[in-house]
Enzyme design. Structure first.
Site, short mmCIF file in Angstrom:
data_model
loop_
_atom_site.label_atom_id
_atom_site.label_comp_id
_atom_site.label_asym_id
_atom_site.label_seq_id
_atom_site.Cartn_x
_atom_site.Cartn_y
_atom_site.Cartn_z
N LYS A 79 0.99 -1.24 -0.34
CA LYS A 79 0.43 0.28 -0.01
C LYS A 79 1.11 1.19 0.16
O LYS A 79 1.58 0.92 0.79
CB LYS A 79 -0.45 0.40 1.05
CG LYS A 79 -1.88 1.33 1.75
CD LYS A 79 -3.35 0.46 2.50
CE LYS A 79 -4.22 2.00 2.57
NZ LYS A 79 -5.44 1.91 3.57
N SER A 159 -10.13 2.52 2.78
CA SER A 159 -9.31 3.44 1.87
C SER A 159 -8.15 2.36 0.87
O SER A 159 -7.19 2.60 -0.02
CB SER A 159 -8.08 3.85 2.95
OG SER A 159 -7.34 3.28 3.82
N SER A 183 -10.65 0.47 7.42
CA SER A 183 -9.88 0.28 5.52
C SER A 183 -9.02 -1.39 5.48
O SER A 183 -8.46 -1.48 3.83
CB SER A 183 -8.79 1.12 5.14
OG SER A 183 -9.48 2.82 5.22
N1 GLN Z 1 -13.32 4.89 5.36
C1 GLN Z 1 -13.18 5.11 6.91
C2 GLN Z 1 -12.06 6.72 6.70
O1 GLN Z 1 -12.83 7.25 5.18
C3 GLN Z 1 -11.56 4.58 7.58
C4 GLN Z 1 -10.66 4.80 6.14
C5 GLN Z 1 -8.97 3.51 7.26
O2 GLN Z 1 -9.75 3.17 8.07
N2 GLN Z 1 -8.35 4.41 6.81
O3 GLN Z 1 -11.77 7.08 7.61
#
Ligand code: GLN
Length: 493
Positions: A79, A159, A183
């Site tokens: 990532k 994400s 995410s």
């Molecule tokens: N979708 C969540 C956010 O936008 C979690 C993102 C994440 O876990 N990095 O904050």
């Protein structure tokens, strides 16, 4: 010979060890698959040479009779939130475009030390903010999955959507993810793969671009529970460079995998029966209960009374920490610098940040700055911290009655790209089932259960006691064995 790209972590590792194929053959096959899958936009940069060099090292070590690491010969996707020495690291933002770290994150270094190689840096939501992979400066990532009979591009979740897309498409056997509020789990659920977020502190945060430091955790994403156990073992461990790193031994999760759940209690949180949850998701949850019962577990009803306050609290705590963490991107040290003619320092900050951050990132910074401001700190930030403590206490109490919790990972299956962008709040709701375990710092995993009537995967979530990744993995394995999830996306890319 079998198509090497159909293999996962364990099979590749074992095949390289036994000499069925070489690490170079594996890396070559995956490099080709990655090059052929540009339409997914899963990678921001590809690094075929890194994968080959790591493979050659493993093949040479084997030829010399040296011991091989846990990930020996396994090429993975990284990532693009992990700093990689000499390889551009952007967090999918314009502000970090062109930033080439001169150091390696602890987690990626551990993976290389265990014999893994890097296929490339995976796309993600910008600064890991998002649930659909539509906030990347480098374009949307497509899921390899499509609704049956359509060719609309679908979201791979976010994400870690580059990670989920690549692993589901079999252009990488595994990938790293990070999970701040879902995410790893939500994209895993959307794409029919496994992903585990370990207990907060298991994996070092050093060298990972910070989003919300009290929540951020790295974890593996792969196609089986065994593969996740192996890769997590290689990623985890104490790191003096991260002040919140757990000073605990890393258990051999792979060796202790056991899907016999006799004597275990599985809690079903009644507050997770929320309005707006798809019927197919509720059905898969019922099925999950039956599978775990079949594995010998006793099913018990539990209550997590503060569940409905978790998401609002998360959307105060996470932006608050993000607004502080992202203050470092000012045009002075890293990446982009926008210095309009004849302007001063303040103008440079403003111009750089205006040009360098996307809309969602700006929204989070504004919210975070607001909830931390003198006049509103107590009303929002302090209150959210109190809610966070209550959510954690709910789990503590629940774990007096059960060993592991079973819930859906998401309220819906994947959705078409572009269909959820009207209102950020609907997008935020995607993480309603994922965020409570994040606030409490608990280990949590998503495992594929079945496909819905559109042919899209659905995931089940397991949440465990602090440090009990093993309990989570074991219950995940029990589901995996009974679900027999073998659906895979048809190749269109
Ligand atoms: N979708 C969540 C956010 O936008 C979690 C993102 C994440 O876990 N990095 O904050």
């Amino acid at each position: 010979m079998t198509d090497l790209t159909s293999l996962g972590v364990k099979d590749i590792r074992d095949g390289v060890r036994s000499g069925t194929f070489t690490a170079r053959e594996v890396a070559t096959s995956f490099n080709a698959a990655v090059a052929d899958a540009a339409a997914l936009n899963a990678f921001i940069v590809t690094t075929p040479d890194h994968a080959l060099a790591a493979a050659d090292k493993v093949d040479a070590a084997r030829a010399a009779g040296e011991p091989l690491g846990a990930m020996a010969g396994v090429p993975i996707g990284m990532k693009d939130l992990f700093a990689t020495n000499g390889v551009q690291t952007t967090a999918a933002s314009h502000i970090l475009e062109g930033f080439i770290p001169r150091y390696e994150s602890t987690v990626s270094q551990k993976l290389w030390d265990a014999g893994a190689g890097m296929l490339g840096k995976l796309n993600l939501d910008q600064f890991a903010m998002g649930s659909s992979n539509e906030t990347s400066y480098f374009g949307n990532v497509s899921s390899p999955w499509r609704k049956s009979g359509t060719n609309q591009p679908m979201s791979p979740g976010g994400s870690s959507g580059g990670s989920s897309s690549a692993v589901a498409a079999r252009i990488a056997p595994a990938a790293t993810g990070t999970d701040t509020g879902g995410s790893i789990r939500q994209p895993a659920a959307f794409t029919g793969i496994c992903g585990i977020k370990p207990t907060y502190g298991r994996c070092s945060r050093w060298g990972i671009v910070a989003f919300a430091s009290s929540l951020d955790q790295a974890g593996p994403m792969a196609r089986s529970v065994e593969d996740c156990a192996i890769m997590l073992g290689a990623m985890a461990g104490f790191d003096p460079k991260d002040a919140t790193s757990l000073q605990m031994d890393v258990p051999d999760w792979e060796a202790a995998l056991n899907s016999d759940l006799r004597g275990k209690k599985v809690g079903i949180p009644r507050e997770y029966r929320m309005e707006g949850t798809d019927q197919a998701i509720l059905d898969s949850w019922e099925q999950g209960k039956a599978w775990l019962k079949d594995a010998g577990a006793e099913i018990v009803d539990i209550s997590l009374p503060h569940t409905r306050y978790a998401l609002p609290a998360y959307y105060i705590v996470a932006p608050a920490e993000a607004s502080s963490n992202l203050a470092r991107y000012d045009g002075v040290r890293y990446g982009l610098r926008d210095l309009p003619d004849g302007s001063g320092l303040q103008d440079m900050y403003a111009a750089t940040r205006a040009a360098g951050f996307g809309d969602e990132v700006k929204r989070r910074i504004l919210i975070g700055t607001y909830v931390l401001s003198a006049g509103f700190y107590d009303a929002y930030y302090t209150q959210a911290q109190k809610v966070r403590a209550l959510v954690a206490r709910d789990f503590e109490r629940a774990f007096e009655q059960c060993d592991v919790i079973l819930a859906p990972t998401t309220p819906t299956a994947s959705f078409p790209l572009g269909s959820m962008n009207e209102d950020p709040l609907t997008m935020y709701l995607n993480d309603v089932f994922a965020v409570p375990a994040s606030l409490a710092g608990l280990p949590a995993m998503s495992v594929p259960a079945m496909c819905n009537e559109d042919g899209l995967p659905l995931g089940l979530q397991l949440v465990g006691r602090p440090f009990d990744e093993q309990g989570v993995l074991n219950a995940g394995l029990a589901i995996q064995q009974r679900a027999g999830f073998s659906a895979r996306p048809e190749k269109w890319w």
